[in-house]
Design an enzyme around this catalytic site. Sequence first.
Site, PDB file in Angstrom:
ATOM      1  N   ASP A 191       1.047  -1.517  -0.280  1.00  0.00           N
ATOM      2  CA  ASP A 191      -0.431   0.575   0.168  1.00  0.00           C
ATOM      3  C   ASP A 191       1.049   1.337   0.111  1.00  0.00           C
ATOM      4  O   ASP A 191       1.656   1.145   1.032  1.00  0.00           O
ATOM      5  CB  ASP A 191      -0.004  -0.118   1.666  1.00  0.00           C
ATOM      6  CG  ASP A 191      -2.037   0.858   1.467  1.00  0.00           C
ATOM      7  OD1 ASP A 191      -2.154   1.593  -0.110  1.00  0.00           O
ATOM      8  OD2 ASP A 191      -2.594   0.992   2.267  1.00  0.00           O
ATOM      9  N   ASP A 217      -3.638   2.398  -5.769  1.00  0.00           N
ATOM     10  CA  ASP A 217      -1.681   2.923  -4.970  1.00  0.00           C
ATOM     11  C   ASP A 217      -1.652   1.108  -4.256  1.00  0.00           C
ATOM     12  O   ASP A 217      -1.048   1.573  -2.720  1.00  0.00           O
ATOM     13  CB  ASP A 217      -2.076   3.820  -4.670  1.00  0.00           C
ATOM     14  CG  ASP A 217      -2.702   3.766  -3.105  1.00  0.00           C
ATOM     15  OD1 ASP A 217      -3.902   3.120  -3.098  1.00  0.00           O
ATOM     16  OD2 ASP A 217      -2.536   4.454  -2.186  1.00  0.00           O
ATOM     17  N   GLU A 218      -2.257   0.873  -4.311  1.00  0.00           N
ATOM     18  CA  GLU A 218      -2.919  -0.529  -2.997  1.00  0.00           C
ATOM     19  C   GLU A 218      -2.641  -1.940  -3.812  1.00  0.00           C
ATOM     20  O   GLU A 218      -3.310  -2.551  -5.176  1.00  0.00           O
ATOM     21  CB  GLU A 218      -3.678  -0.405  -2.772  1.00  0.00           C
ATOM     22  CG  GLU A 218      -3.947  -0.900  -1.064  1.00  0.00           C
ATOM     23  CD  GLU A 218      -5.010  -1.044  -0.852  1.00  0.00           C
ATOM     24  OE1 GLU A 218      -5.373  -1.687  -0.443  1.00  0.00           O
ATOM     25  OE2 GLU A 218      -5.865   0.539  -1.274  1.00  0.00           O
TER      26      GLU A 218
END
Lengths: 435, 372
Positions: free
Chosen positions: A48, A141-142
């Site tokens: 993350d 973003d993960e």
Amino acid sequence: MVVNDPEAGFCRDCLRLQRGPGRRCEACGSPRLLRHKELYRLAIAHIDCDAFYASVEKRDRPEVRDRPVIIGGGKRGVVSTACYIARIRGVKSAMPMFKALEACPDAVVIKPDMEKYARVGKEIRERMRALTPLVEPVSIDEAFLDLTGTERLHGAPPAIVLGRFVRSIETEMNLTVSVGLSYCKYLAKLASDLQKPRGFSVIGEEEATTFLADKPVGMIWGVGKALEERLRADGITRIGQLQTMDKGDLMARYHAMGERLWSLARGVDSRKVDPHHDMKSISAETTFNEDLSRLDDLAPVLRALSEKVSARLKAGSLAGRTVVLKLKTADFRARTRNRQLADPTRLADRIFATGLDLLKKEVDGTRFRLIGIGVADLGSPDRADPADLVDTGAAKRAKAEGAMDVLRAKFGGKAVETGYTFGKGSRGKPQRDQD
Amino acid sequence: MRVTLERSNLLKSLNHVHRVVERRNTIPILSNVLLKAEGASLEMKATDLDLEVTEATSAQVDQAGATTVPAHLLYDIVRKLPDGSEVMLKVEEDGGSMSVISGRSSFRLQCLPQADFPELTAGSFSHIFRMDSDDLKGLIEKTQFAISTEETRYYLNGIFFHTLEDGGQLKLRAVATDGHRLARAEMEAPAGSEGMPGIIIPRKTVSELQKLVDDPDIKVTVELSDTKIRFTLGSVILTSKLIDGTFPDYQRVIPTGNDKELLIDRQSFGQAVDRVSTISSERGRAVKLAIGNGQVVLTVNNPDSGSATEEVAAGYEADPLEIGFNAKYLLDVTSQIGGSEARFLLADAGSPTLISDPADPDALYVLMPMRV
């Protein structure tokens, strides 16, 4: 391959393997040592990015590096990301902007630049895919990574491969990430949250039940506010309580969810890391600076949002069969309207046309503060937008859209526009974006 | 109102009218059926404001009158009463409820006043003609499957009926399309239909009508204007609004230059399509036809489960061609063909294909190919 003793671990800064039980790295003196009994056996990771949008902006604008930064839009918008400095001052995501500015008046507010974040997110994802094909994106973003069986390829166990990855993101992209490493997705996700930012946490099989026992039930994947409330009413607040309960009882009480509660409470999660994991929908929405009620004002915004959704479908090799229009009235009532299409689509033209048709029925003088459009029921684009017998113009419009996409990719997002958004300035352009 | 009638008569009529009533209604009266006892018959009427069905059946009327009761409830009650029984319907003194009494069973249903029941004002009709129910049934059956369900193109949500001159003869033609396939059926125009406006009959009306024309050998009286249509079949009257839209110019969709002719046994081809498409669970999977050398090779590939292939002998003399179609659409069309052979007229893998029944010049189908 030489692997050291997992109890000695390695240094997260210089990646040197440690030999002894010292508190600082034997080579560089850093205290950031990673040690765990099962360190070299675990292969499921959750990665993350830390305060992603804010970190990207700080990286690109050194002048705001040491200031509180809030990413969000408009005077009526909400916070989409706050940097860690702003978070310390009490700013949280999804907080209305005026409240965030009350808590942190000197914050630098930056409008989100989704295209840039998507670009950076994509680069990070590509770097993940270099480690393993089993990358399941959760958001921009993960992602989850399954590094099982990659040890020979990389000449190192997953933990060390991840350590190198984190270093490379820091040194080459100037961004920081947090990693959770475990044996299943559920605990990997929990682990990545344990010590943000720049975290690297490990939860092994042996400690899973003890680790979970004193955590609140809300930390179980799938337990939202409503279920948490229901569990509280039944006297269950800690995961430990679920560990002592009978599976049959839980299933009788909470049906399908009961089984999940039972398994996850014991750290049993059989979900695979699925690179093709179905995203449920793709959508974009915007809140207006002033409430809008006229179709003429709403349509350009809808067009801009449709183009954004379409761009994401195209980027993700996806198409969807259901178009969802979302409106919020000035008195905060939400209206959602769905329409199923005969065939999946990824074209801005069809998304917009369908959304506009739905919107026309809602425009009755009501003042709206927000509009959003999305596409659900996602699948592969193979069968999307087939040729049509009756609507011969559709093929032409699809071609025109393809040409516009090419021009935009070459010369930027505003290189070509339709009459709907042209010259509308920020009107046609959403100020804020939330998915 | 007090009326007694045979359960079977009541059930038959209710069966015709109750289907019009939507299961979920925001306006309570629309859930009800209107019952009107007069002379020696009981008239039943149901509506959804776009479509209205009325049917009368013979009954012993002890006391004339009218009321409305929940349609599905009444239908379910009558359906469960024993075969051969008699049913008495009686509105109670207060007018607020109606009793249904049969043998030892009795039910009491809440009524809504008859005056609140909406009337679908038909206005005046510009055209009236009569046709055989079999002919009407034929036009519907050959085209109904191609009706679009897509709301955005509401003008495709029905069958387009119109008349036109063809080879010195006036034809009544029915057309339906959803953009992927098109079905066209025609017959000699019945006397009185000449000059009628082109009309689009909505899908729901079409499917109700289809159930009513199942009784063979009755004459159907058709009355229409450019906004409404009425069908009278014996004791049943169906009145419907028409779709207010313009049906696209379908003529230019029908290819005229397709020169590759394929003749294939309808039954073995249909069965082969059905068999090979078993492998694809997903909706809309394509079946690939490799046509040439006196045969058609059908292939379905499903990356998740495997593949299937079958060869069917065929008459074909043009250059070999590979083309893909939605398996379901192919089946829909082949099942409409009554004769033993199906004729395909093809151009290339990306152009609309014409399918017809060599034994039936009145029906024609167009299929859009799929990428394979």
